[in-house]
Design a protein around this motif. Structure first.
Motif, PDB file in Angstrom:
ATOM      1  N   ARG A  21       0.849  -1.187   0.000  1.00  0.00           N
ATOM      2  CA  ARG A  21       0.000   0.000   0.000  1.00  0.00           C
ATOM      3  C   ARG A  21       0.887   1.239   0.000  1.00  0.00           C
ATOM      4  N   PRO A  22       1.053   1.881  -1.149  1.00  0.00           N
ATOM      5  CA  PRO A  22       1.844   3.114  -1.148  1.00  0.00           C
ATOM      6  C   PRO A  22       1.159   4.151  -0.261  1.00  0.00           C
ATOM      7  N   HIS A  23       1.936   4.961   0.420  1.00  0.00           N
ATOM      8  CA  HIS A  23       1.357   5.936   1.337  1.00  0.00           C
ATOM      9  C   HIS A  23       2.309   7.096   1.559  1.00  0.00           C
ATOM     10  N   VAL A  24       1.811   8.113   2.181  1.00  0.00           N
ATOM     11  CA  VAL A  24       2.601   9.264   2.592  1.00  0.00           C
ATOM     12  C   VAL A  24       2.472   9.369   4.101  1.00  0.00           C
ATOM     13  N   THR A  25       3.593   9.377   4.801  1.00  0.00           N
ATOM     14  CA  THR A  25       3.588   9.525   6.252  1.00  0.00           C
ATOM     15  C   THR A  25       3.643  11.013   6.579  1.00  0.00           C
ATOM     16  N   LEU A  26       2.635  11.501   7.270  1.00  0.00           N
ATOM     17  CA  LEU A  26       2.601  12.910   7.668  1.00  0.00           C
ATOM     18  C   LEU A  26       3.185  13.123   9.050  1.00  0.00           C
ATOM     19  N   ALA A  27       3.091  12.108   9.894  1.00  0.00           N
ATOM     20  CA  ALA A  27       3.631  12.205  11.247  1.00  0.00           C
ATOM     21  C   ALA A  27       3.822  10.798  11.787  1.00  0.00           C
ATOM     22  N   ARG A  28       4.775  10.674  12.677  1.00  0.00           N
ATOM     23  CA  ARG A  28       5.005   9.401  13.355  1.00  0.00           C
ATOM     24  C   ARG A  28       4.948   9.702  14.857  1.00  0.00           C
ATOM     25  N   LEU A  29       4.027   9.066  15.533  1.00  0.00           N
ATOM     26  CA  LEU A  29       3.828   9.340  16.958  1.00  0.00           C
ATOM     27  C   LEU A  29       4.093   8.067  17.753  1.00  0.00           C
ATOM     28  N   ASP A  30       5.146   8.078  18.523  1.00  0.00           N
ATOM     29  CA  ASP A  30       5.453   6.929  19.371  1.00  0.00           C
ATOM     30  C   ASP A  30       5.038   7.233  20.806  1.00  0.00           C
ATOM     31  N   ASN A  31       4.033   6.529  21.268  1.00  0.00           N
ATOM     32  CA  ASN A  31       3.570   6.650  22.656  1.00  0.00           C
ATOM     33  C   ASN A  31       3.139   8.071  23.026  1.00  0.00           C
ATOM     34  N   ALA A  32       2.521   8.780  22.090  1.00  0.00           N
ATOM     35  CA  ALA A  32       2.020  10.117  22.405  1.00  0.00           C
ATOM     36  C   ALA A  32       0.811   9.972  23.323  1.00  0.00           C
ATOM     37  N   PRO A  33       0.771  10.736  24.418  1.00  0.00           N
ATOM     38  CA  PRO A  33      -0.393  10.670  25.304  1.00  0.00           C
ATOM     39  C   PRO A  33      -1.655  11.078  24.542  1.00  0.00           C
ATOM     40  N   PRO A  34      -2.688  10.242  24.549  1.00  0.00           N
ATOM     41  CA  PRO A  34      -3.909  10.540  23.783  1.00  0.00           C
ATOM     42  C   PRO A  34      -4.524  11.899  24.094  1.00  0.00           C
ATOM     43  N   ASP A  35      -4.489  12.327  25.348  1.00  0.00           N
ATOM     44  CA  ASP A  35      -5.084  13.624  25.687  1.00  0.00           C
ATOM     45  C   ASP A  35      -4.308  14.778  25.060  1.00  0.00           C
ATOM     46  N   LYS A  36      -2.978  14.683  25.010  1.00  0.00           N
ATOM     47  CA  LYS A  36      -2.178  15.743  24.393  1.00  0.00           C
ATOM     48  C   LYS A  36      -2.370  15.752  22.883  1.00  0.00           C
ATOM     49  N   LEU A  37      -2.476  14.578  22.286  1.00  0.00           N
ATOM     50  CA  LEU A  37      -2.712  14.484  20.851  1.00  0.00           C
ATOM     51  C   LEU A  37      -4.065  15.085  20.496  1.00  0.00           C
ATOM     52  N   ALA A  38      -5.103  14.731  21.238  1.00  0.00           N
ATOM     53  CA  ALA A  38      -6.440  15.274  20.987  1.00  0.00           C
ATOM     54  C   ALA A  38      -6.446  16.783  21.159  1.00  0.00           C
ATOM     55  N   SER A  39      -5.765  17.280  22.170  1.00  0.00           N
ATOM     56  CA  SER A  39      -5.694  18.713  22.413  1.00  0.00           C
ATOM     57  C   SER A  39      -5.019  19.438  21.247  1.00  0.00           C
ATOM     58  N   PHE A  40      -3.926  18.865  20.743  1.00  0.00           N
ATOM     59  CA  PHE A  40      -3.216  19.475  19.619  1.00  0.00           C
ATOM     60  C   PHE A  40      -4.107  19.512  18.376  1.00  0.00           C
ATOM     61  N   VAL A  41      -4.758  18.411  18.063  1.00  0.00           N
ATOM     62  CA  VAL A  41      -5.622  18.347  16.880  1.00  0.00           C
ATOM     63  C   VAL A  41      -6.762  19.353  17.004  1.00  0.00           C
ATOM     64  N   GLN A  42      -7.381  19.440  18.160  1.00  0.00           N
ATOM     65  CA  GLN A  42      -8.476  20.388  18.362  1.00  0.00           C
ATOM     66  C   GLN A  42      -8.000  21.834  18.229  1.00  0.00           C
ATOM     67  N   ALA A  43      -6.789  22.115  18.703  1.00  0.00           N
ATOM     68  CA  ALA A  43      -6.273  23.481  18.649  1.00  0.00           C
ATOM     69  C   ALA A  43      -5.858  23.889  17.234  1.00  0.00           C
ATOM     70  N   HIS A  44      -5.568  22.920  16.363  1.00  0.00           N
ATOM     71  CA  HIS A  44      -5.050  23.238  15.039  1.00  0.00           C
ATOM     72  C   HIS A  44      -5.935  22.758  13.884  1.00  0.00           C
ATOM     73  N   ASN A  45      -7.116  22.254  14.156  1.00  0.00           N
ATOM     74  CA  ASN A  45      -7.921  21.649  13.090  1.00  0.00           C
ATOM     75  C   ASN A  45      -8.483  22.650  12.093  1.00  0.00           C
TER      76      ASN A  45
END
Length: 80
Positions: A21-45
């Motif tokens: 499956r060819p793809h483009v990786t936009l970000a790689r997140l290793d063990n990112a805390p889900p609450d911080k990830l959700a907060s970032f996405v909400q702040a920048h969506n």
């Protein structure tokens, strides 16, 4: 992908069972805390950028390492 798979099998490696499956990786997140990830996405969506002129793009291959990934430019495609 088929040529690479055939070459690897000729070299004695077992066939890859996953479908390519060819793809483009936009970000790689290793063990990112889900609450911080959700907060970032909400702040920048609602982020929008002005148009950017792109003259070329480069296709890279990557090898994941223990400390860092190694990225190798494979081919450059002009767009103009």
């Amino acid at each position: 992908a088929g040529k690479i798979e055939a070459a690897l099998q000729r070299a004695g490696l077992p066939p890859e069972r996953r479908r390519f499956r060819p793809h483009v990786t936009l970000a790689r997140l290793d063990n990112a805390p889900p609450d911080k990830l959700a907060s970032f996405v909400q702040a920048h969506n609602l982020f929008r950028s002005a148009p950017i002129a792109i003259e070329h793009f480069t296709l890279f291959s990557s090898l994941l390492g223990k400390e860092a990934s190694v990225y190798m430019p494979e081919v450059e495609y002009p767009l103009a």
